[in-house]
Enzyme design. Structure first.
Site, PDB file in Angstrom:
ATOM      1  N   ASP A 214     -11.116   1.442  -1.362  1.00  0.00           N
ATOM      2  CA  ASP A 214     -11.294   2.869  -1.070  1.00  0.00           C
ATOM      3  C   ASP A 214     -12.305   3.538  -2.003  1.00  0.00           C
ATOM      4  O   ASP A 214     -12.704   4.675  -1.748  1.00  0.00           O
ATOM      5  CB  ASP A 214      -9.958   3.610  -1.185  1.00  0.00           C
ATOM      6  CG  ASP A 214      -9.057   3.394   0.015  1.00  0.00           C
ATOM      7  OD1 ASP A 214      -9.589   3.144   1.115  1.00  0.00           O
ATOM      8  OD2 ASP A 214      -7.827   3.474  -0.142  1.00  0.00           O
TER       9      ASP A 214
ATOM     10  N   ASP B 102       0.835  -1.190   0.000  1.00  0.00           N
ATOM     11  CA  ASP B 102       0.000   0.000   0.000  1.00  0.00           C
ATOM     12  C   ASP B 102       0.880   1.253   0.000  1.00  0.00           C
ATOM     13  O   ASP B 102       1.907   1.301   0.685  1.00  0.00           O
ATOM     14  CB  ASP B 102      -0.904  -0.030   1.243  1.00  0.00           C
ATOM     15  CG  ASP B 102      -1.998   1.013   1.175  1.00  0.00           C
ATOM     16  OD1 ASP B 102      -2.742   1.018   0.187  1.00  0.00           O
ATOM     17  OD2 ASP B 102      -2.115   1.800   2.124  1.00  0.00           O
TER      18      ASP B 102
ATOM     19  N   GLU C 277       1.143  -0.541  -5.167  1.00  0.00           N
ATOM     20  CA  GLU C 277      -0.057   0.307  -5.202  1.00  0.00           C
ATOM     21  C   GLU C 277       0.423   1.723  -5.509  1.00  0.00           C
ATOM     22  O   GLU C 277       0.824   2.469  -4.617  1.00  0.00           O
ATOM     23  CB  GLU C 277      -0.790   0.223  -3.856  1.00  0.00           C
ATOM     24  CG  GLU C 277      -2.140   0.948  -3.838  1.00  0.00           C
ATOM     25  CD  GLU C 277      -2.021   2.391  -3.408  1.00  0.00           C
ATOM     26  OE1 GLU C 277      -2.223   3.284  -4.267  1.00  0.00           O
ATOM     27  OE2 GLU C 277      -1.733   2.639  -2.239  1.00  0.00           O
TER      28      GLU C 277
END
Length: 510
Positions: free
Chosen positions: A406, A302, A353
């Site tokens: 998200d 992430d 990511e």
């Protein structure tokens, strides 16, 4: 330099907490195995999850009390019953949990009470084989488990009311050896409880992973770049984080204003002292990645851009607006991982990511390391034909999503668009007004047909669900991470259509 090239295949994004089940939240019990079977029937070969650690404030799996420990709320209680540690009667007295959502407070009370009952029974009635298995796990995990279990025990004793470890009695906050030794003695039973929970989590997850892998389903995990300020990691490794003399973060992590928020996102995580990590050849990072790689076959990192440069926000600032870009460690941390963790071909099985404000320097770092990046269809339709999220601009070494955890669901996103934007999407897809009712399937088809090696679809989009079913709304402090589905929402057509797209677009690895 080896490139992590993924085979051309398809998968589903679903966190285990979203699975059906009788005990208030999804777990590693029968529904998880049923989901693996469903993936097989749907022609899928990947199950992507969110971070598997314990949840923190706001119930976010990205703010965990440990970067190494597993989420004890995912432990299947029925397996504890089968082991004889709790009774069938215990599991019959289930609260009236809400349908379709996780009520974390109620789930935590119910599950922790049963885990405590199971642990008490285990420690007083264990067999020799069970004892050896437990001790073997504790010895193998000692590098992080001892600090984690002590941290959790101290947090129950000295925490509460929002107090962090920096507010504990100074000898404990500063980890003075005598104070820690006394705490280990006084809190031995509580420490054993948290170790028991980790033993059960890792044993159950290992069994589920073995089941999935045997059916040619790979697990894609998620490693948050930052850790929580109130965590065993920061408490036990103060030298690795940018803290003041009392142990509070001097500066915190976040991102500047972007697609998700006009004031940016102030995450509040402490930032790293990268020079201290470099001095120990990134040992903490290597061990953290090693732990995550035990749990899954591929790791999504992430906020990859934070390794090139990260947004530093003064700890006193209320928003992320007044931050500063600071240089990250670059390739060095990945070179340290590669030396110990690469596969037989010299590759790190990592997905970057690379969303948010991405500069040529971030792209250059990802390409230098040889990692695939991510493309999100919901970001594609701004009317610019050069938009990198439009499929005609992809490169093969890419992972495409309709949306991530998200994002809004695809149906919710579509319903939020104005008519001109909807017309542009229809034009790109080559569909008429009558196809908009199934816009989620049109987007799934577009993702599957792209050159991107891996195509991952959130389960909400397979089911065609609206905004009320989104997993996370960045910037909102509560109400996220709660979504669950029911098998009643799934019919034969979902698996059949996915399997057909997988076949049609050559996404069945063989």
């Amino acid at each position: 330099r080896m490139t992590t090239s993924l085979p051309r295949h398809n998968g589903i994004l679903l966190h285990p907490t979203s699975l059906p089940g009788p005990h208030g939240s999804g777990d590693l019990g029968p529904a998880a195995y049923h989901f693996v079977d469903w993936l097989v029937g749907a022609g899928q070969s990947v199950w992507q999850v969110l971070p598997l650690g314990s949840v923190g404030p706001g119930n976010s799996p990205y703010i965990s009390p440990s970067a190494f420990a597993g989420n004890e709320l995912l432990i299947d209680l029925c397996q504890l019953r089968d082991a004889g540690w709790i009774t069938e009667a215990d599991l019959k007295s289930v609260p009236n949990f809400p349908a379709g959502r996780v009520d974390y407070d109620a789930v935590r009370r119910f599950r922790i009470a049963h885990l405590r009952r199971a642990a008490k029974h285990f420690f007083s009635h264990q067999s020799v084989g069970q004892r050896l298995a437990y001790e073997g796990f504790c010895n193998t995990a000692r590098g992080w488990l001892d600090d984690y279990a002590l941290f959790m025990a101290l947090d129950i004793t000295h925490g509460g009311d929002g107090r962090m470890w920096q507010d504990w009695p100074a000898p404990l906050a500063k980890r003075q050896p005598t104070a820690l030794c006394e705490a280990r003695s006084q809190l031995a039973e509580e420490i054993d409880f948290w170790k028991f929970c980790q033993w059960r989590f890792f044993d159950q997850w290992s069994a589920l992973k073995h089941y999935a892998n045997a059916r040619h389903i790979e697990l894609v995990g998620d490693l948050p770049i930052f850790v929580a300020a109130h965590s065993a990691d920061v408490w036990a490794n103060r030298q690795l984080f940018d803290l003041d003399r009392k142990g509070y973060p001097r500066v915190v992590a976040g991102v500047p204003p972007d697609y998700f928020s006009a004031t940016g996102q102030r995450w509040g995580n402490p930032l790293y002292r990268w020079s201290a990590h470099a001095a120990e050849d990134y040992r903490w990072w290597v061990e953290r990645m090693r732990q995550t790689m035990k749990l899954c076959d591929v790791v999504r990192i992430d906020h990859f851009r934070g390794f090139e440069s990260f947004w530093e926000i003064p700890a006193a600032a209320e928003t992320a607006v007044n931050g500063t870009w600071r240089p990250g460690p670059g390739e060095a941390v990945f070179n340290a991982m590669r030396r110990e963790l690469s596969d037989a071909q010299g590759r790190l099985r990592i997905i970057a990511e690379d969303l948010g404000i991405i500069t040529p320097a971030v792209d250059a770092l990802r390409l230098a390391i040889g990692l695939p990046g991510m493309r999100i269809l919901q970001f594609a339709f701004d009317g610019n034909a050069k938009n990198p999220y439009l499929p005609h601009n992809y490169e093969a070494n890419t992972v495409v999503y309709t949306g991530t955890h998200d994002n809004d669901t695809s149906r919710g996103w579509w319903e939020s668009l104005g008519h001109p934007e909807q017309d542009y999407v229809r034009s790109y897809l080559g569909i008429g007004d009558d196809s908009s009712e199934e816009i989620h399937w049109q987007l799934i088809r577009l993702a599957c047909s792209s050159v991107a090696s891996l195509c991952v679809i959130p389960m909400q989009d397979v089911l065609g669900l609206d905004s009320t079913h989104r997993m996370n709304a960045p910037g909102l402090g509560e109400g996220s991470w709660e979504w669950r589905f029911s098998w009643r929402q799934v019919d034969d057509s979902h698996a059949r259509r996915l399997a057909e797209l997988t076949r049609l677009y050559g996404r069945k690895p063989g």
